[in-house]
Scaffold this motif. Structure first.
Motif, short mmCIF file in Angstrom:
data_model
loop_
_atom_site.label_atom_id
_atom_site.label_comp_id
_atom_site.label_asym_id
_atom_site.label_seq_id
_atom_site.Cartn_x
_atom_site.Cartn_y
_atom_site.Cartn_z
N MET C 273 0.85 -1.16 -0.01
CA MET C 273 0.17 -0.01 -0.06
C MET C 273 0.83 1.38 0.08
O MET C 273 1.99 1.07 0.76
CB MET C 273 -0.73 -0.03 1.40
CG MET C 273 -1.95 1.12 1.26
SD MET C 273 -2.90 1.27 -0.15
CE MET C 273 -3.67 -0.52 -0.17
N ARG C 274 0.59 2.42 -0.86
CA ARG C 274 1.19 3.41 -0.70
C ARG C 274 0.94 4.19 0.83
O ARG C 274 -0.02 4.11 1.17
CB ARG C 274 0.73 4.55 -1.75
CG ARG C 274 0.56 3.84 -3.10
CD ARG C 274 1.99 3.35 -3.62
NE ARG C 274 2.96 4.51 -4.07
CZ ARG C 274 4.05 4.40 -4.58
NH1 ARG C 274 4.67 3.15 -4.78
NH2 ARG C 274 4.65 5.52 -5.02
N TRP C 276 0.70 7.07 1.86
CA TRP C 276 -0.13 8.25 1.93
C TRP C 276 -1.58 7.91 2.26
O TRP C 276 -2.35 8.63 2.67
CB TRP C 276 0.13 9.18 0.80
CG TRP C 276 -0.22 8.60 -0.57
CD1 TRP C 276 -1.25 8.53 -1.05
CD2 TRP C 276 0.89 8.58 -1.32
NE1 TRP C 276 -1.18 8.06 -2.39
CE2 TRP C 276 0.01 7.94 -2.45
CE3 TRP C 276 2.34 8.51 -1.63
CZ2 TRP C 276 0.96 7.49 -3.79
CZ3 TRP C 276 2.82 8.11 -2.76
CH2 TRP C 276 2.30 7.66 -3.76
N PHE C 277 -1.81 6.51 1.73
CA PHE C 277 -3.33 6.24 2.15
C PHE C 277 -3.39 5.74 3.47
O PHE C 277 -4.42 5.42 4.02
CB PHE C 277 -3.68 4.91 1.26
CG PHE C 277 -3.88 5.47 -0.39
CD1 PHE C 277 -5.00 6.28 -0.52
CD2 PHE C 277 -3.04 4.93 -1.30
CE1 PHE C 277 -5.07 6.56 -1.73
CE2 PHE C 277 -3.16 5.38 -2.36
CZ PHE C 277 -4.37 6.00 -2.75
#
Lengths: 363, 189, 580
Positions: C273-274, C276-277
């Motif tokens: 998952m990136r 910033w999420f």
């Protein structure tokens, strides 16, 4: 059929009246439906569009040439529209005054349909006169009933309990009342000339002495314009002006209740057209051909008379539609100015002049 | 500029009867009526049969594109998902053991890429933000489906609809550059 | 520079013992005068001369840096923290040269052989001197940063799109603040090994590495496993492991946190998952009694990673790999999601929470004094244990908890693998030694004295109360998170919530009371235990309680002597120490 002759006159009258009422009701309803189609088609053509040309029942494929043509003319569109109105959800907003909200559409439609009762739409078929009620005071009846129509609109606006319908109904009330006076006064010279309030008598007078449109052109113009105002048609469609009031008095209505307003509006147009034909264009008569100018002596002639009446009416319907695309909407003050300060004095003057002419020259 | 008051020309009596306006209107409408009915001068486009020519730069539905070698360009960086104002884009990243990219050296490719066309507002921010030039607003404007599920386009569908978009093949160039180097040749995945 | 004499006129606080006077000196940072201590603790906590970077930090000025880390030895090799500075000019008589207005004349640092060019110093390793002026915002400083950054980026692959560090990368951040938009470098970049398998939990991308050596210093000086180093020369400098693929001590993932760029990445979090999420929730690690502070990264109800959260009283900035990767059970598919009760035909049937609470209250009310026993877990929160204690007191029940021990290590991992053993002791649910009562409870069941057993968060079949004993019970009320042999035998099953799904407090092995917060929603009908325990206590005792965790904690603090004087709001993010 023979059995009818043995019944007493009252029973015969009831049977024939019921028959006439049924047929006329059916014809008016169909005419309303097709008036909508004509309106859509003519509007489209005036605006370089094609109009409704898609509705096709399943059997149309079996008609080789005529089928596609009918589809292109949108002949089946009214059926689809009607079906749609029936099947749509009938939504009643929570904030409305329910009784008036439900009553208003009915009160709009019924007067519009009742008007047709006194119109002689033909001479006779056999021994039966082609008018549902040949009243002595036909024209008074008409004006009385037409003025009831405004209650439907007023109630719709009041019952909706919402600002746009309210504004629409207020405008409508003022407009209807103003133009009804001009309209009523514009036809008085006709009665001065014909010496009768019976519409059949008026037609007979026109058949003998020429159409009223030529004798009373001013009355005709005032009546024509006033009937635009009475039917809320452009350029007098202030009660429902979409650009200002969303939908005017019927903003909150949907489904069949909305359809009833729609129906009432077009029924009003038909009634107005019929009145104009009767009062000014000689009703079912055609001058210069004696057979058509006198009450029918055969069934065929009777039918032709009805046809003539419908043709004249259709002409006025087209005018109604056409004018819609010719003129922009009046401003409210212009509307009032035209009604009170132009037409009412003109109609009064017309009465006085006609009365003077009749008094001076006929005796 | 100062306001210049122009006097309204007074109307003549004839004009004040509305007659010239009515006649003018009659003429114009009659002309258009005749044109349509007799000459067939209609502006209507019979939609499903006749189609509009979509201009260049039109912002239609966003689709994923492949490069000239037929490889998926998207590397699942999820910037479009982040920037998407109506949150129409949903990417499932591959994860550590997920499938590797279908082209060399890029390491990463989305496991699933979904665009909910009912949510999409066709603003083009995904195209603008994409660092890989992998998503483009194309010319489709008529997107229909029979239910909500069918309006969620998955990766396979988006790639199929998107077609090919040739461009600089960054990852391929990097790999070739590395392989040409004397030391540290990078193994081709 | 003489320290100002202690003014005798100011009344000193009477009760507080006089702190040893801190020797300070005055420096100027960006034109602002600050008093800073002469020495500050270094990475081991020993006093060391204060550096320019520390002085600037006291003044509220952040100087960009890569290789410096306050818990690691100073290396001074990234050069990012270069700043222009000046020192008071000294005359030949060793006296400060003064300006006309009486202020000391400052000589700016310049290159000795090229006096027109400013000369920077690395702020992380240069001690301050009295009267020093640090120009962290000057044009020369900015130019130096720009040049350093340009050099660091020469061989950088610029593959942020596929880099897991993107979004929390110092290289990205400083490039935005101090970098240039374009590159002047037209030559071919040096390509280094990519996706190197360094160990079971670590992937290395050498192209992204800026050679700050934080990872090397950590694993050598903190973890005590000198496994990493730099090989090759010049542009070909490369981080490498002593035995590639076997960099596997229990603290390797800290190098991922330390790595300011995306060179070292976690295999577990790789392409997951990136960042910033991720929603960041302050929480605690529950794998052992140390209670390391963590930041839980979750998105839409799914936990993606744990990261250590700095707390010098507990774990510093570190945590062990085993604890960090122990989070998948929270979102496990097998989680208990339904409230179940044995129906007339002997099968478990789903019921509503209200019915379950009523049912449990009925069982506990009708049970004669002494016929109930409680087995609780050191994984429950203090608040839950406090409520359980109320239930136990009301029913006159025998209580115990289950010990869970493992191999400790010298850094963080504790022998006690329960996160809240001290909470069990402080709330009075068990003696100092766990398991003392368990045999008595087993005997009681065998002899038919104990007819009702309440089990929270433990599988009692593994501690001597086997299925044959459980079958003798009239009622077995069980609350747990994952299914086991005890939950299978339950007559009333209450699904509980994991620590990530509720709020509460734990007391670690050293007596540090710390609170944790909710990151994700509990699955299905599962609820935080304290919520339904509160209802049960109310049904049973008639005493109403607080409906919030804050109120419950404050009530507990008022009633449990060890927590006296505490308030939820006053327990900060790093916790407070209580007497154990």
């Amino acid at each position: 059929m023979e059995a009818i002759n043995y019944l007493n006159p009252t029973a015969q009258m009831i049977i024939f009246s019921a028959l006439k009422i049924g047929v006329v009701f059916g014809v008016v309803m169909t005419a309303v439906a097709y008036a909508v189609l004509v309106e859509r088609k003519v509007s489209a053509w005036i605006q370089n569009r094609v109009g409704p040309n898609r509705t096709a029942p399943f059997f149309i494929n079996y008609l080789p040439v005529i089928g596609p043509l009918l589809v292109r003319l949108g002949i089946f569109q009214p059926a689809a529209d009607g079906l749609k109105f029936l099947l749509k959800e009938d939504f009643t907003p929570s904030y409305v005054r329910k009784v008036y909200f439900w009553l208003a559409p009915a009160i709009t439609v019924i007067p519009a349909l009742l008007t047709v009762a006194v119109i002689p739409f033909g001479s006779n078929l056999g021994s039966e006169k082609m008018v549902i009620a040949d009243l002595n005071v036909g024209i008074l009846y008409t004006f009385g009933i037409v003025s009831l129509g405004v209650y439907g609109i007023v109630l719709a606006g009041y019952g909706s309990n919402s600002k746009y319908p309210f504004l629409g109904s207020i405008r409508s009330t003022a407009q209807m009342i103003s133009y009804e006076i001009a309209m009523g006064m514009s036809v008085i010279p006709i009665f001065i000339l014909t010496e009768s309030l019976n519409l059949s008598d008026i037609i007979r007078y026109q058949a003998e002495n020429g159409w009223m449109i030529f004798k009373q052109p001013l009355a005709f113009v005032i009546f024509l314009i006033a009937s635009f105002a009475e039917t809320n048609r452009l350029p007098f469609d202030l009660p429902e002006s979409e650009s200002e009031l969303v939908g005017g008095y019927h903003t909150e209505y949907s489904s069949m209740k909305f359809a009833l307003f729609f129906l009432g509006e077009y029924a009003n147009m038909i009634a107005s057209a019929a009145m104009m034909v009767t009062l000014f264009l000689g009703g079912w008569t055609l001058p210069f051909i004696d057979a058509l100018n006198l009450p029918a002596s055969s069934l065929l002639l009777g039918l032709i008379h009805i046809g003539v009446f419908f043709a004249k009416m259709a002409f006025f319907m087209i005018v109604f539609i056409w004018v819609r695309w010719m003129l922009p909407r009046f401003r409210y003050d212009q509307l009032m100015d035209l009604g009170w300060r132009r037409f009412i004095p003109l109609a009064l003057a017309n009465i006085v002049v006609t009365a003077l002419v009749v008094a001076l020259f006929n005796n | 500029m100062s306001t210049k008051v122009v006097d309204r020309a007074p109307l003549t009596f004839y004009e004040r009867t509305y007659l010239p306006a009515i006649l003018g209107g009659l003429k114009v409408t009659a002309k258009h009526f005749a044109d349509t009915v007799f000459k067939g001068n209609s502006v209507t486009m019979q939609y499903p049969e006749e189609r509009w020519v979509v201009p260049e730069g039109y912002r239609g539905a966003p689709y994923l594109v492949k490069d000239q070698d037929g490889a998926t360009k998207c590397v699942s960086c999820q910037l479009c998902e982040f920037v998407c104002p109506p949150k129409a884009i949903r990417i499932t990243p591959p994860g550590a053991d997920g499938l590797t990219a279908d082209r060399k050296n890029a390491e990463k490719m989305p496991k699933e890429f979904e665009i909910n066309m009912l949510r999409c507002i066709f603003c083009g921010m995904c195209q603008e933000v994409c660092p890989e030039e992998a998503i483009f607003l194309q010319k489709d404007y008529s997107i229909t489906g029979e239910n909500r599920e069918s309006m969620i386009f998955n990766k396979e569908k988006l790639l199929k609809l998107g077609g090919t978009h040739a461009g600089i093949q960054k990852w391929k160039n990097k790999l070739e550059e590395a392989q040409a180097q004397e030391t540290f040749p990078v193994d081709a995945q | 520079m003489s320290a100002p004499a202690a003014p005798s006129s100011t009344p000193a606080p009477v009760t507080a013992p006089a702190a040893p006077p801190v020797e300070t000196m005055t420096v100027m940072v960006n034109g602002k005068t600050v008093q800073v201590p002469k020495t500050m603790p270094d990475w081991q906590g020993k006093p060391a001369p204060t550096t320019m970077l520390q002085a600037a930090k006291i003044a509220g000025v952040d100087i960009p840096h890569y290789c410096y880390h306050d818990k690691l030895p100073i290396a001074g090799n990234c050069r990012m923290c270069l700043v222009e500075f000046g020192t008071p000019m000294m005359g030949p008589d060793r006296k400060p040269v003064l300006n006309e207005d009486g202020t000391p004349k400052i000589s700016r640092s310049v290159l000795p052989y090229e006096p027109g060019t400013p000369r920077g110093a690395i702020a992380c390793a240069t001690p301050i001197s009295p009267g020093m002026e640090i120009y962290a915002n000057s044009k020369a400083t900015h130019q130096m940063r720009e040049s350093v950054l340009e050099s660091l980026l020469i061989n950088h692959p610029l593959d942020c799109t596929i880099c897991d560090q993107a979004g929390e990368c110092k290289l990205q951040e400083y490039s935005v603040q101090h970098g240039q938009a374009g590159s002047q470098f037209v030559e071919t970049k040096v390509h280094k090994p990519k996706a190197v398998d360094l160990g079971p939990r670590i992937v290395l991308d050498d192209e992204r590495c800026i050679l700050c050596t934080r990872c090397i210093r950590f694993t050598r000086d903190i973890a005590g496993d000198d496994a990493l180093g730099i090989v090759n020369r010049g542009s070909y400098n490369t981080i490498s492991a002593f035995n590639p693929g076997h960099f596997d001590n229990n603290y390797t993932l800290n190098t991922v946190d330390l790595c300011p760029v995306g060179a070292l990445t976690s295999k577990d979090f790789r392409f997951k998952m990136r960042v910033w999420f991720l929603k960041e929730t302050k929480s605690l690690c529950t794998s052992c009694g140390t209670g390391c502070n963590i930041t839980m990264g979750s998105r839409e109800g799914v936990i993606h990673r744990y990261e250590p959260r700095e707390n010098d009283a507990v774990n510093g900035p570190w945590m062990c790999d085993s604890g960090r990767l122990n989070y998948r059970w929270v979102g496990h598919a097998d989680r208990l999601k339904q409230v179940l009760r044995t129906s007339a035909d002997g099968t478990l049937q789903p019921i509503s929470w209200n019915a379950a609470i009523e049912s449990a209250a009925l069982i506990l009310t009708q049970a004669p004094q002494g016929s109930v026993a409680f087995v609780v877990s050191g994984r429950q929160t203090n608040e839950e244990l406090f409520l359980l204690k109320k239930l136990a007191t009301h029913t006159g029940a025998m209580t115990d908890a289950v010990a869970r021990d493992g191999e400790p290590d010298r850094l963080l991992v504790s022998e006690d693998r329960n996160p809240n053993s001290n909470g069990v002791r402080l709330t009075g649910m068990a003696f100092t030694e766990f398991g003392f009562n368990l045999t008595k409870i087993a005997d009681g069941i065998a002899q038919g004295r104990i007819k009702t057993l309440v089990v929270f968060g433990e599988d009692v079949t593994r501690v001597g109360i086997g299925p044959e004993l459980l079958a003798k019970l009239d009622a077995l009320i069980v609350s747990d998170i994952l299914p086991n042999a005890t939950t299978a035998a339950a007559t009333l099953l209450l699904p509980g919530a994991a620590h990530a799904e509720k709020r509460g407090t734990f007391v670690n092995v050293k007596g540090r009371l710390q609170k944790f917060h909710k990151a994700v929603e509990a699955p299905g009908e599962a609820r935080p235990e304290w919520e339904f325990l509160l209802e049960l206590v109310h049904s049973l005792t008639g005493h109403n309680g607080y409906r919030t965790i804050e109120g419950l904690f404050n009530q507990m603090a008022a009633e449990v002597p060890a927590f006296a004087g505490l308030e939820w709001a006053k327990v900060g993010d790093t916790g407070v120490t209580v007497q154990i």
